[in-house]
Motif scaffolding. Structure first.
Motif, PDB file in Angstrom:
ATOM      1  N   ASN A 575       0.707  -1.337  -0.087  1.00 60.56           N
ATOM      2  CA  ASN A 575       0.040   0.025  -0.072  1.00 60.56           C
ATOM      3  C   ASN A 575       0.549   1.362  -0.157  1.00 60.56           C
ATOM      4  O   ASN A 575       0.562   2.430   0.453  1.00 60.56           O
ATOM      5  CB  ASN A 575      -0.909  -0.022   1.261  1.00 60.56           C
ATOM      6  N   ALA A 576       2.031   1.334  -0.412  1.00 63.27           N
ATOM      7  CA  ALA A 576       2.902   2.454  -0.446  1.00 63.27           C
ATOM      8  C   ALA A 576       2.499   3.553  -1.332  1.00 63.27           C
ATOM      9  O   ALA A 576       2.653   4.669  -1.070  1.00 63.27           O
ATOM     10  CB  ALA A 576       4.325   2.032  -1.117  1.00 63.27           C
ATOM     11  N   GLY A 577       1.688   3.230  -2.424  1.00 62.19           N
ATOM     12  CA  GLY A 577       0.981   4.315  -3.121  1.00 62.19           C
ATOM     13  C   GLY A 577       0.247   5.223  -2.333  1.00 62.19           C
ATOM     14  O   GLY A 577       0.013   6.422  -3.088  1.00 62.19           O
ATOM     15  N   TRP A 581       5.672   8.962   2.257  1.00 59.84           N
ATOM     16  CA  TRP A 581       6.733   8.062   2.494  1.00 59.84           C
ATOM     17  C   TRP A 581       6.379   6.699   3.077  1.00 59.84           C
ATOM     18  O   TRP A 581       5.347   6.664   4.001  1.00 59.84           O
ATOM     19  CB  TRP A 581       7.466   8.765   3.767  1.00 59.84           C
ATOM     20  N   ALA A 582       6.816   5.659   2.606  1.00 60.70           N
ATOM     21  CA  ALA A 582       6.706   4.274   3.055  1.00 60.70           C
ATOM     22  C   ALA A 582       7.006   4.229   4.420  1.00 60.70           C
ATOM     23  O   ALA A 582       6.355   3.333   5.205  1.00 60.70           O
ATOM     24  CB  ALA A 582       7.013   3.279   2.119  1.00 60.70           C
ATOM     25  N   ALA A 583       8.176   4.827   4.574  1.00 62.00           N
ATOM     26  CA  ALA A 583       8.523   4.631   6.190  1.00 62.00           C
ATOM     27  C   ALA A 583       9.474   5.898   6.392  1.00 62.00           C
ATOM     28  O   ALA A 583       9.919   6.568   5.468  1.00 62.00           O
ATOM     29  CB  ALA A 583       9.506   3.409   6.249  1.00 62.00           C
ATOM     30  N   ALA A 584       9.987   5.997   7.716  1.00 55.47           N
ATOM     31  CA  ALA A 584      10.714   7.053   8.362  1.00 55.47           C
ATOM     32  C   ALA A 584      11.898   6.348   9.238  1.00 55.47           C
ATOM     33  O   ALA A 584      11.416   5.233   9.786  1.00 55.47           O
ATOM     34  CB  ALA A 584      10.205   8.117   8.879  1.00 55.47           C
ATOM     35  N   ASP A 626      -2.018  13.075   9.342  1.00 54.50           N
ATOM     36  CA  ASP A 626      -2.520  13.166   7.808  1.00 54.50           C
ATOM     37  C   ASP A 626      -2.041  11.893   7.277  1.00 54.50           C
ATOM     38  O   ASP A 626      -2.473  11.816   6.091  1.00 54.50           O
ATOM     39  CB  ASP A 626      -1.664  14.480   7.206  1.00 54.50           C
ATOM     40  N   GLY A 627      -1.784  11.019   7.777  1.00 53.45           N
ATOM     41  CA  GLY A 627      -1.476   9.680   7.034  1.00 53.45           C
ATOM     42  C   GLY A 627      -0.544   9.754   5.812  1.00 53.45           C
ATOM     43  O   GLY A 627      -0.488   9.165   4.757  1.00 53.45           O
ATOM     44  N   GLU A 628       0.721  10.340   5.940  1.00 52.67           N
ATOM     45  CA  GLU A 628       1.614  10.611   5.043  1.00 52.67           C
ATOM     46  C   GLU A 628       3.044   9.743   5.285  1.00 52.67           C
ATOM     47  O   GLU A 628       3.511   9.501   4.510  1.00 52.67           O
ATOM     48  CB  GLU A 628       2.055  11.938   4.825  1.00 52.67           C
ATOM     49  N   ILE A 629       2.980   9.005   6.411  1.00 52.25           N
ATOM     50  CA  ILE A 629       4.016   8.098   6.739  1.00 52.25           C
ATOM     51  C   ILE A 629       3.470   6.697   7.237  1.00 52.25           C
ATOM     52  O   ILE A 629       2.651   6.718   8.234  1.00 52.25           O
ATOM     53  CB  ILE A 629       4.919   8.772   7.943  1.00 52.25           C
ATOM     54  N   HIS A 630       3.722   5.717   6.598  1.00 51.56           N
ATOM     55  CA  HIS A 630       3.296   4.502   6.956  1.00 51.56           C
ATOM     56  C   HIS A 630       3.879   3.545   8.164  1.00 51.56           C
ATOM     57  O   HIS A 630       3.485   3.427   9.299  1.00 51.56           O
ATOM     58  CB  HIS A 630       3.170   3.407   5.729  1.00 51.56           C
ATOM     59  N   TYR A 631       5.348   3.606   8.017  1.00 51.10           N
ATOM     60  CA  TYR A 631       6.144   2.824   9.041  1.00 51.10           C
ATOM     61  C   TYR A 631       7.130   3.799   9.766  1.00 51.10           C
ATOM     62  O   TYR A 631       7.609   4.708   9.090  1.00 51.10           O
ATOM     63  CB  TYR A 631       6.674   1.578   8.532  1.00 51.10           C
ATOM     64  N   VAL A 696      10.084  -2.501  13.566  1.00 47.56           N
ATOM     65  CA  VAL A 696       9.331  -1.706  12.837  1.00 47.56           C
ATOM     66  C   VAL A 696       7.804  -1.394  13.254  1.00 47.56           C
ATOM     67  O   VAL A 696       7.185  -2.246  14.083  1.00 47.56           O
ATOM     68  CB  VAL A 696       8.973  -2.256  11.303  1.00 47.56           C
ATOM     69  N   TYR A 697       7.415   0.076  13.317  1.00 47.76           N
ATOM     70  CA  TYR A 697       6.376   0.577  13.993  1.00 47.76           C
ATOM     71  C   TYR A 697       5.291   0.825  12.747  1.00 47.76           C
ATOM     72  O   TYR A 697       5.734   1.534  11.803  1.00 47.76           O
ATOM     73  CB  TYR A 697       6.534   1.783  14.802  1.00 47.76           C
ATOM     74  N   ASP A 698       3.918   0.367  12.807  1.00 52.44           N
ATOM     75  CA  ASP A 698       3.123   0.610  11.969  1.00 52.44           C
ATOM     76  C   ASP A 698       2.472   1.987  12.609  1.00 52.44           C
ATOM     77  O   ASP A 698       1.549   2.037  13.399  1.00 52.44           O
ATOM     78  CB  ASP A 698       1.889  -0.442  11.807  1.00 52.44           C
ATOM     79  N   LEU A 699       2.685   3.351  11.768  1.00 53.23           N
ATOM     80  CA  LEU A 699       2.132   4.463  12.303  1.00 53.23           C
ATOM     81  C   LEU A 699       0.622   4.749  11.863  1.00 53.23           C
ATOM     82  O   LEU A 699       0.013   5.598  12.498  1.00 53.23           O
ATOM     83  CB  LEU A 699       2.866   5.591  11.653  1.00 53.23           C
ATOM     84  N   THR A 700       0.100   3.801  11.236  1.00 52.41           N
ATOM     85  CA  THR A 700      -1.473   3.718  11.315  1.00 52.41           C
ATOM     86  C   THR A 700      -1.938   2.932  12.246  1.00 52.41           C
ATOM     87  O   THR A 700      -3.587   2.907  12.360  1.00 52.41           O
ATOM     88  CB  THR A 700      -1.749   3.218   9.737  1.00 52.41           C
ATOM     89  N   GLN A 701      -1.503   2.378  13.196  1.00 57.13           N
ATOM     90  CA  GLN A 701      -2.175   1.407  14.286  1.00 57.13           C
ATOM     91  C   GLN A 701      -1.395   1.924  15.703  1.00 57.13           C
ATOM     92  O   GLN A 701      -0.701   1.422  15.881  1.00 57.13           O
ATOM     93  CB  GLN A 701      -1.773  -0.104  13.989  1.00 57.13           C
ATOM     94  N   PRO A 702      -2.091   2.932  16.349  1.00 54.66           N
ATOM     95  CA  PRO A 702      -1.851   3.191  17.510  1.00 54.66           C
ATOM     96  C   PRO A 702      -2.022   2.046  18.663  1.00 54.66           C
ATOM     97  O   PRO A 702      -2.800   1.666  18.376  1.00 54.66           O
ATOM     98  CB  PRO A 702      -2.527   4.622  17.897  1.00 54.66           C
ATOM     99  N   LYS A 703      -1.405   2.399  19.705  1.00 53.04           N
ATOM    100  CA  LYS A 703      -1.465   1.391  20.814  1.00 53.04           C
ATOM    101  C   LYS A 703      -2.873   1.553  21.210  1.00 53.04           C
ATOM    102  O   LYS A 703      -3.545   2.986  21.058  1.00 53.04           O
ATOM    103  CB  LYS A 703      -0.487   1.693  21.842  1.00 53.04           C
ATOM    104  N   ALA A 704      -3.784   0.707  21.924  1.00 52.15           N
ATOM    105  CA  ALA A 704      -4.809   0.816  22.369  1.00 52.15           C
ATOM    106  C   ALA A 704      -5.087   1.897  23.636  1.00 52.15           C
ATOM    107  O   ALA A 704      -6.053   2.689  23.541  1.00 52.15           O
ATOM    108  CB  ALA A 704      -5.710  -0.284  22.960  1.00 52.15           C
TER     109      ALA A 704
END
Length: 706
Positions: A575-577, A581-584, A626-631, A696-704
């Protein structure tokens, strides 16, 4: 065999030259020799080129970005998303980026342009010498340039040095043409090339400006006022050629362009005159990490010691002797004498560049010396030609003989440094051949009574004796893959002052295959004897196994960069498209590895050394929201700086700091930086996943609970 220079021939009208160019092309010994020289140079520089992979992944990633984004291409961005540039201006990346855009991303599309620049440099060196010497001498100058080990290294590597050397030699050739013809347009062209040299490697391009200015003022045709006016044209052209891009970068709003790495205030001028300028001279901290802590100890003998000696100095003693001697013999020549002007240009460029490299107190890498290769070769050959023309006198023959003897002895010393075969045997061959040829030069006037062939044989023996050593080192260099940011040429990797494993040289560093060597801090650390099992560098060369100065975490060598796992690459592509940035990750070397491995944009936090304030924690949080960085990829990662630990009781010298992400040991503390703030925030708010040993941390999935 006596060659003469017809002053009138060098000042022939332009129309006559144009008429000559319009004649049908016919093969001649000169043309055939030049084509053979250029062909062999191309073959050597392109040979097994792909074995070095992307060589320096830092610049390869920027070329990749430029091949996909015109904005990244223009500004020299490291990443496709245009977060930050490399720590150099973008001219060399323009060439590589266009190659990637035309031919796709590959080792060849990255490195082949460098090899072709080397071929062009050899051709221009031939052109400079041909103006004042017979064509066999010009062929010799081109061949000696091509066989210089530093040239065999850097014209097969994707650092900016290849383009820089080509531009500088082009500026030198244009200056000689300006003196020859009196046409201002040639000096203007020299200024344009110098300006683009600045856009390649900043102030290093201006090291030959004193020689160009002095030579044209001394030897240029016309009145003094006319020569000054032409100099003003040259200076204006240089400013325009360098300034247009600088003006655009500085005037464009910061929100529209990437951050300038190596600066603390997002300014290309700060980078030029700070970290890449004054900082390189005095070692001052102008870029966050500082300019201290790299390279052997400064001093007049720096270029002759350790690794640098075998990379560049084979003919340096001869060039210095012949420069002085030839100028003495030409002391009564007319002011506009082209031979003396050429010697002043090549010799002056050699001296200024060599002295700056010798005494600079900031970062010094051995590969910098490639900038000296054409100047040393041209000075030595032109100087020898002048004395050869006066060989009827005993003084000229003695100087030639002594110079050749000094070169043979120095080659014997250099070949003995590696303590390997075939160099251990070859050194004696070179010494014997040099001694014999030196003896022949001392009595060559008498030998010529037996025929011209005898003199030719003496010259051939002399040429072979000075060429064997650098050729052997160059062949070894061509046959050895080179990767990372700190590379050297030749089989010798340490054991002497200033070299790997010696006082003032690098010391051992753990953390990756081969245990890359870490340059010593000012004053030098004793790295121990060469050949230790953990000191490998540059594709398997052995370096010193000394005290453990730093401990490197992560999977790569010193600023090297490694291939990432297929699983991690596939994860970054998922889903990089949807993301800018796919990652930082921290540091550009790490980001480059991930970007090259996945083909997706990866943000570098902190730039090359991890200390550039390229982004704030608030900005990073906004990008995530803003959902611009995935990982987010933790740690130094492949080729990154990783985790450093100082031994007890040890402190970093001067203004040097630990790179971002480093951990201070008992020897000192490290202030918190933006990169550590971002890392801490990510760890607190997002869940980590282990992917082949990489966190690796998924920045679209925050901790609960965040």
């Amino acid at each position: 065999m006596t060659a003469t220079l017809d002053p009138a021939a060098s000042s022939a009208p332009e129309d006559a030259g144009a008429a000559t160019l319009r004649r049908p092309w016919r093969p001649t010994p000169e043309r055939a020799s030049l084509l053979l020289l250029l062909g062999l140079t191309a073959l050597g520089y392109l040979w097994t080129l792909s074995e070095s992979g992307y060589a320096n992944q830092f610049y390869a990633a920027a070329a990749q970005a430029g091949g996909e984004s015109w904005k990244a291409w223009f500004f020299g961005s490291l990443d496709i998303g245009n977060a930050i540039t490399v720590d150099k201006p973008p001219a060399s990346l323009w060439v590589m980026g266009l190659s990637v855009r035309l031919f796709g991303l590959s080792s060849w599309s990255i490195l082949a342009p460098q090899a072709l620049m080397g071929v062009a440099t050899v051709g221009l060196t031939f052109g400079i010498v041909k103006k004042v010497a017979p064509w066999p001498a010009a062929i010799a100058a081109g061949a000696l340039t091509a066989l210089t080990p530093a040239a065999a290294l850097m014209f097969r590597f994707d650092n900016p040095d290849a383009l820089l050397v080509l531009l500088l030699v082009g500026a030198g050739f244009s200056t000689i043409r300006a003196i020859e013809t009196g046409k201002a347009r040639w000096l203007v062209l020299a200024g344009v090339l110098l300006g683009f040299g600045f856009l390649t490697k900043m102030l290093q391009a201006f090291l030959i400006v004193p020689a160009i200015a002095a030579v044209y003022l001394i030897a240029g045709p016309g009145s003094f006022l006319k020569r000054v006016l032409h100099g003003v044209y040259c200076f204006g052209a240089m400013l325009l050629a360098a300034g247009w891009w600088i003006a655009i970068f500085e005037l464009v709003p910061e929100s529209w362009r990437p951050y300038m790495d190596g600066s603390q205030n997002n300014s290309v001028l700060e980078l030029a005159f700070g970290y890449n300028g004054i900082g390189r001279i005095n070692g001052g901290d102008y870029g966050g990490l500082g300019n201290a802590g790299f390279g052997s100890a400064a001093g007049i003998l720096r270029l002759f010691q350790g690794v640098s000696g075998g990379m560049i100095t084979w003919l340096l003693p001869a060039a210095l002797i012949l420069l002085v001697a030839a100028l003495v013999w030409l002391r009564k020549a007319p002011r506009t004498d082209l031979t003396r002007a050429t010697l002043l240009l090549t010799g002056g460029s050699m001296l200024v560049t060599g002295l700056v490299f010798s005494f600079m107190g900031g970062i010094y890498h051995d590969y910098y010396v490639v900038a000296l290769a054409p100047w040393i070769a041209a000075t030595a050959v032109v100087g020898a030609t002048v004395l050869w023309r006066h060989r009827a006198g005993i003084a000229a023959r003695i100087v030639l003989a002594v110079t050749l003897l000094a070169s043979a002895v120095w080659a014997w010393v250099l070949l003995g440094q590696s303590d390997q075969q075939p160099y251990a045997t070859l050194r004696w061959v070179v010494l014997a051949l040099g001694l014999g040829a030196a003896a022949g030069l001392a009595v060559v006037a008498r030998l010529e009574r037996f025929g011209r062939g005898v003199a030719v044989a003496v010259l051939a023996a002399a040429a072979v004796s000075v060429g064997i050593g650098p050729a052997a080192y160059a062949i070894q260099t061509i046959g050895t893959p080179h990767t990372g940011s700190i590379v050297t040429a030749g089989p010798y990797s340490g054991g002497g002052p200033g070299g790997l494993g010696g006082p003032g040289g690098p010391v051992r560093m753990q953390g990756g295959p081969g245990g890359q060597a870490m340059p010593a801090m000012p004053g030098g650390q004793n790295g121990g004897p060469a050949g230790g099992p953990n000191g490998g560098q540059d594709g398997g060369q052995d370096g010193g196994q000394g005290p453990e100065l730093f401990r490197l975490g992560g999977g790569g060598g010193m600023f090297g960069g490694d291939e990432i796992s297929d699983e991690l690459a596939e994860m970054l592509r998922t889903n990089a498209g949807r993301y800018r940035w796919a990652a930082a990750t921290t540091s550009s070397t790490s980001a480059a590895s991930y970007q090259l491995g996945s083909g997706e944009s990866v943000m570098s936090i902190g730039g090359f050394n991890g200390t550039a304030p390229s982004i704030t924690l608030k900005q990073f949080q906004e990008y995530v929201a803003d959902g611009e960085i995935h990982y987010y990829i933790a740690g130094g990662g492949p080729g990154g700086m990783g985790s450093f630990e100082l031994p007890a009781g040890m402190e970093l010298p001067g203004n040097a700091q630990l790179p971002a992400g480093g951990q201070a040991g008992p020897g000192g503390d490290r202030e918190s930086s933006v990169s550590t703030e971002i890392s801490s925030w990510v760890e607190e708010n997002f869940t980590s996943t282990d992917v082949d040993g990489t966190t690796v941390y998924d920045l679209t999935q925050p901790k609960a609970d965040s």
